[in-house]
Motif scaffolding. Structure first.
Motif, PDB file in Angstrom:
ATOM      1  N   ALA A   1     -34.448 128.271 -46.966  1.00  0.00           N
ATOM      2  CA  ALA A   1     -35.308 128.598 -47.892  1.00  0.00           C
ATOM      3  C   ALA A   1     -34.694 128.114 -49.284  1.00  0.00           C
ATOM      4  O   ALA A   1     -35.039 127.357 -49.970  1.00  0.00           O
ATOM      5  CB  ALA A   1     -35.753 129.845 -47.840  1.00  0.00           C
ATOM      6  N   ALA A   2     -33.532 128.838 -49.236  1.00  0.00           N
ATOM      7  CA  ALA A   2     -32.830 128.633 -50.533  1.00  0.00           C
ATOM      8  C   ALA A   2     -32.507 127.182 -50.869  1.00  0.00           C
ATOM      9  O   ALA A   2     -32.627 126.415 -51.948  1.00  0.00           O
ATOM     10  CB  ALA A   2     -31.670 129.569 -50.692  1.00  0.00           C
ATOM     11  N   ALA A   3     -31.988 126.423 -49.919  1.00  0.00           N
ATOM     12  CA  ALA A   3     -31.686 125.211 -50.033  1.00  0.00           C
ATOM     13  C   ALA A   3     -32.816 124.331 -50.383  1.00  0.00           C
ATOM     14  O   ALA A   3     -32.682 123.281 -51.139  1.00  0.00           O
ATOM     15  CB  ALA A   3     -30.929 124.567 -48.668  1.00  0.00           C
ATOM     16  N   SER A   4     -33.882 124.596 -49.717  1.00  0.00           N
ATOM     17  CA  SER A   4     -35.209 123.813 -50.237  1.00  0.00           C
ATOM     18  C   SER A   4     -35.817 123.957 -51.390  1.00  0.00           C
ATOM     19  O   SER A   4     -36.224 123.305 -52.193  1.00  0.00           O
ATOM     20  CB  SER A   4     -36.180 124.107 -49.097  1.00  0.00           C
ATOM     21  N   ALA A   5     -35.686 125.338 -51.800  1.00  0.00           N
ATOM     22  CA  ALA A   5     -36.255 125.655 -52.983  1.00  0.00           C
ATOM     23  C   ALA A   5     -35.219 125.052 -54.355  1.00  0.00           C
ATOM     24  O   ALA A   5     -35.934 124.730 -55.317  1.00  0.00           O
ATOM     25  CB  ALA A   5     -36.223 127.502 -53.270  1.00  0.00           C
ATOM     26  N   ALA A   6     -34.182 124.702 -54.207  1.00  0.00           N
ATOM     27  CA  ALA A   6     -33.195 124.351 -55.106  1.00  0.00           C
ATOM     28  C   ALA A   6     -33.587 122.940 -55.170  1.00  0.00           C
ATOM     29  O   ALA A   6     -33.337 122.254 -56.269  1.00  0.00           O
ATOM     30  CB  ALA A   6     -31.797 124.298 -54.477  1.00  0.00           C
ATOM     31  N   LEU A   7     -34.440 122.089 -54.224  1.00  0.00           N
ATOM     32  CA  LEU A   7     -34.899 121.005 -54.338  1.00  0.00           C
ATOM     33  C   LEU A   7     -36.268 121.059 -54.670  1.00  0.00           C
ATOM     34  O   LEU A   7     -36.952 119.868 -54.862  1.00  0.00           O
ATOM     35  CB  LEU A   7     -34.707 120.165 -53.071  1.00  0.00           C
ATOM     36  N   GLY A   8     -36.817 121.779 -54.875  1.00  0.00           N
ATOM     37  CA  GLY A   8     -38.337 122.144 -55.304  1.00  0.00           C
ATOM     38  C   GLY A   8     -39.314 121.854 -54.247  1.00  0.00           C
ATOM     39  O   GLY A   8     -40.483 121.574 -54.491  1.00  0.00           O
ATOM     40  N   ARG A   9     -38.745 122.190 -52.997  1.00  0.00           N
ATOM     41  CA  ARG A   9     -39.595 122.059 -52.004  1.00  0.00           C
ATOM     42  C   ARG A   9     -40.097 123.248 -51.302  1.00  0.00           C
ATOM     43  O   ARG A   9     -39.315 124.286 -51.400  1.00  0.00           O
ATOM     44  CB  ARG A   9     -38.755 121.260 -50.939  1.00  0.00           C
ATOM     45  N   THR A  10     -41.044 123.393 -50.512  1.00  0.00           N
ATOM     46  CA  THR A  10     -41.486 124.685 -49.543  1.00  0.00           C
ATOM     47  C   THR A  10     -41.248 124.070 -48.186  1.00  0.00           C
ATOM     48  O   THR A  10     -42.089 122.996 -47.637  1.00  0.00           O
ATOM     49  CB  THR A  10     -42.906 124.941 -49.995  1.00  0.00           C
ATOM     50  N   GLN A  11     -40.360 124.645 -47.418  1.00  0.00           N
ATOM     51  CA  GLN A  11     -39.889 123.989 -45.955  1.00  0.00           C
ATOM     52  C   GLN A  11     -40.929 124.759 -44.988  1.00  0.00           C
ATOM     53  O   GLN A  11     -40.709 125.933 -45.015  1.00  0.00           O
ATOM     54  CB  GLN A  11     -38.512 124.294 -45.718  1.00  0.00           C
ATOM     55  N   ASP A  12     -41.372 123.972 -44.101  1.00  0.00           N
ATOM     56  CA  ASP A  12     -42.198 124.603 -42.957  1.00  0.00           C
ATOM     57  C   ASP A  12     -40.944 124.994 -42.023  1.00  0.00           C
ATOM     58  O   ASP A  12     -40.237 124.232 -41.534  1.00  0.00           O
ATOM     59  CB  ASP A  12     -42.786 123.419 -42.438  1.00  0.00           C
ATOM     60  N   LEU A  13     -41.026 126.251 -41.502  1.00  0.00           N
ATOM     61  CA  LEU A  13     -40.098 126.828 -40.653  1.00  0.00           C
ATOM     62  C   LEU A  13     -40.776 127.038 -39.149  1.00  0.00           C
ATOM     63  O   LEU A  13     -41.980 127.574 -39.217  1.00  0.00           O
ATOM     64  CB  LEU A  13     -39.514 128.147 -41.125  1.00  0.00           C
ATOM     65  N   LEU A  14     -39.864 126.653 -38.415  1.00  0.00           N
ATOM     66  CA  LEU A  14     -40.134 127.031 -36.892  1.00  0.00           C
ATOM     67  C   LEU A  14     -39.436 128.242 -36.484  1.00  0.00           C
ATOM     68  O   LEU A  14     -38.133 128.030 -36.705  1.00  0.00           O
ATOM     69  CB  LEU A  14     -40.238 125.793 -35.836  1.00  0.00           C
ATOM     70  N   ALA A  15     -39.770 129.249 -35.821  1.00  0.00           N
ATOM     71  CA  ALA A  15     -38.981 130.181 -35.439  1.00  0.00           C
ATOM     72  C   ALA A  15     -38.932 129.877 -33.813  1.00  0.00           C
ATOM     73  O   ALA A  15     -39.708 130.073 -33.250  1.00  0.00           O
ATOM     74  CB  ALA A  15     -39.816 131.688 -35.522  1.00  0.00           C
ATOM     75  N   ARG A  16     -37.419 130.032 -33.564  1.00  0.00           N
ATOM     76  CA  ARG A  16     -37.106 130.157 -32.071  1.00  0.00           C
ATOM     77  C   ARG A  16     -37.410 131.578 -31.519  1.00  0.00           C
ATOM     78  O   ARG A  16     -36.848 132.490 -31.884  1.00  0.00           O
ATOM     79  CB  ARG A  16     -35.681 129.757 -31.931  1.00  0.00           C
ATOM     80  N   LEU A  17     -38.359 131.593 -30.521  1.00  0.00           N
ATOM     81  CA  LEU A  17     -38.565 132.870 -29.909  1.00  0.00           C
ATOM     82  C   LEU A  17     -37.813 133.023 -28.436  1.00  0.00           C
ATOM     83  O   LEU A  17     -37.757 132.047 -27.826  1.00  0.00           O
ATOM     84  CB  LEU A  17     -40.087 133.159 -29.926  1.00  0.00           C
ATOM     85  N   ILE A  18     -37.691 134.040 -28.223  1.00  0.00           N
ATOM     86  CA  ILE A  18     -36.964 134.700 -26.943  1.00  0.00           C
ATOM     87  C   ILE A  18     -37.863 135.688 -26.102  1.00  0.00           C
ATOM     88  O   ILE A  18     -38.227 136.842 -27.144  1.00  0.00           O
ATOM     89  CB  ILE A  18     -35.779 134.947 -27.073  1.00  0.00           C
ATOM     90  N   GLY A  19     -38.003 135.475 -24.883  1.00  0.00           N
ATOM     91  CA  GLY A  19     -39.144 136.753 -24.116  1.00  0.00           C
ATOM     92  C   GLY A  19     -37.951 137.303 -23.449  1.00  0.00           C
ATOM     93  O   GLY A  19     -37.034 136.717 -22.856  1.00  0.00           O
ATOM     94  N   PRO A  20     -38.205 138.481 -22.774  1.00  0.00           N
ATOM     95  CA  PRO A  20     -37.425 139.114 -21.854  1.00  0.00           C
ATOM     96  C   PRO A  20     -37.138 138.222 -20.344  1.00  0.00           C
ATOM     97  O   PRO A  20     -35.996 138.560 -19.903  1.00  0.00           O
ATOM     98  CB  PRO A  20     -37.877 140.194 -21.371  1.00  0.00           C
ATOM     99  N   ASP A  21     -38.110 137.620 -20.297  1.00  0.00           N
ATOM    100  CA  ASP A  21     -37.666 136.801 -18.922  1.00  0.00           C
ATOM    101  C   ASP A  21     -37.563 135.134 -19.174  1.00  0.00           C
ATOM    102  O   ASP A  21     -37.705 134.466 -18.298  1.00  0.00           O
ATOM    103  CB  ASP A  21     -39.047 136.909 -17.730  1.00  0.00           C
TER     104      ASP A  21
END
Length: 409
Positions: free
Chosen positions: A136-156
């Protein structure tokens, strides 16, 4: 397995590779890539993905990040790449592939976040709050709003050892709010790997518990009012799998070995994609009834388990009679923990193999982890094969230059 597939479905690649090597235009320790076949494969995948409303990002690490291949992918309709790491994204961009997905499988190191943001990725995967803040900080420095994907983990969920990491899926609603609150970023969706895996016993590809984790998390997010969600679902991506992924809720797919017809599924079933890559070497010397073949790129992806390896040896007799007559001989492959300077081929008393003979292997490659070269060959389908260029395994110019541009007829 893939050598038999090449001999049956793309013998023209073998003929072209042998001719180009014997003429000096294709070096030893080089992966020859059928550029026309890759283009057809890419078009087939992209057409089906478009029909299903799936975004398609090419994975090019296994091809050595070859820029000529990247250009052909763009021409064939796949315009964006997934960078398995930052270097992969940069190399793909050198061939004209824009960055579709960054940070998965490999997160971006802290002090390279600015370089990642400069690529203007469509999506950036993060495994934790610290990495989200850096992106986010690196993108903000360029005046961008970055779309983030969250890597999820489940118990199984299932991961390859060393691939673990991510956010607990049970906290996905609160996680989405946290990422939205970052200056320079917004929560865009979720990802995992692998979403599909080859089932050797049943000789097919199945979805994993990881994908079920994504589906359950997506339901939670939609219940919280988030309807514009991306579900990134890579793993064993072939045209034959796309409809099942779309039905499971995926919005993004990332073909890699599907582009060269070398997923495990291709080894056991004729799918839409053609085999399009062969490893080319030559006999260095003969010793104790063995032919020693130059190595450097002899890393066989272990996804199909340990198995014996064979190679085509293009003897002088085979030059006259054609590749179909060339002997297929077993290879004593170097141990996985060894440096593959050479691979011995037991000759069993035969005396028709000579120093300099072309040797061709068919296996599932991961060129980017080797010392192998890559060369895209155009014009195979028209009968006028030509090497477009020779590149190092990371997609850069090799230390040795090669005179490759004349056609072989």
């Amino acid at each position: 397995m893939f050598l038999d597939l090449l001999r049956r479905r793309n013998p023209a690649l073998l003929e072209a590779a042998a001719s180009l090597h014997r003429s000096g235009r294709l070096p030893a320790n080089c992966y020859a890539i059928d550029l026309d076949a890759v283009g057809r494969n890419a078009t087939t995948i992209r057409t089906e993905a478009d029909r299903l409303g799936l975004k398609t990002f090419a994975m090019v690490k296994q091809l050595g990040r070859n820029p000529d291949v990247s250009r052909r992918l763009v021409e064939s309709g796949i315009t964006h790449a997934v960078g398995v790491d930052l270097e992969c994204a940069v190399a793909a961009a050198s061939g004209g592939l824009r960055t579709g997905h960054l940070g998965h499988l490999v997160q971006i190191p802290r002090y390279q976040a600015a370089a990642g943001a400069a690529l203007e990725p469509q999506y950036w995967t993060v495994f934790n709050d610290e990495k989200a803040s850096e992106a986010a900080a690196a993108s903000a420095a360029l005046g961008r709003t970055q779309d983030l994907l969250a890597r999820l983990i489940g118990p199984d969920d299932r991961y390859y050892r060393g691939h673990e990491g991510g956010f607990p899926a049970a906290d996905v609603a609160a996680l989405a709010d946290r990422l939205d609150a970052l200056d320079g970023a917004r929560f865009a969706g979720i990802t995992t790997f692998p979403a599909t895996l080859f089932d050797a016993e049943n000789r097919t590809v199945k979805t994993t518990q990881n994908l079920e984790t994504l589906r359950a998390a997506a339901a939670v997010l939609r219940a919280a009012g988030r309807t514009d969600l991306e579900l990134n679902a890579p793993g064993t991506t072939s045209t034959a799998m796309l409809e099942r992924l779309a039905e499971a809720g995926a919005t993004q797919v990332e073909p890699g070995h599907g582009l060269t017809g070398t997923t495990p599924w291709h080894a056991v079933e004729d799918l839409a994609e053609e085999p399009a890559i062969v490893y080319v070497s030559e006999v260095s010397h003969l010793w104790n009834d063995e032919a020693y073949t130059f190595g450097g790129g002899l890393y066989v992806d272990p996804v199909l388990g340990r198995s014996s390896t064979s190679a085509i040896v293009v003897t002088r007799d085979a030059l006259d009679k054609g590749i179909a007559s060339a002997p297929v001989l077993p290879v004593d492959m170097p141990a996985p923990e060894a440096i593959d300077y050479y691979a011995p081929i037991p000759l069993g008393g035969r005396n028709d193999v000579a120093v300099g003979d072309t040797v061709m292997f068919g296996f599932r490659p991961q060129v980017f982890v080797t010392r192998g070269l890559t060369a895209a060959i155009s014009g195979i389908s028209s009968g006028s094969p030509r090497v477009e260029g020779v590149w190092a395994s990371d997609g850069s110019a090799p230390l040795v230059s090669y005179d490759v541009r004349e056609e072989v007829r």
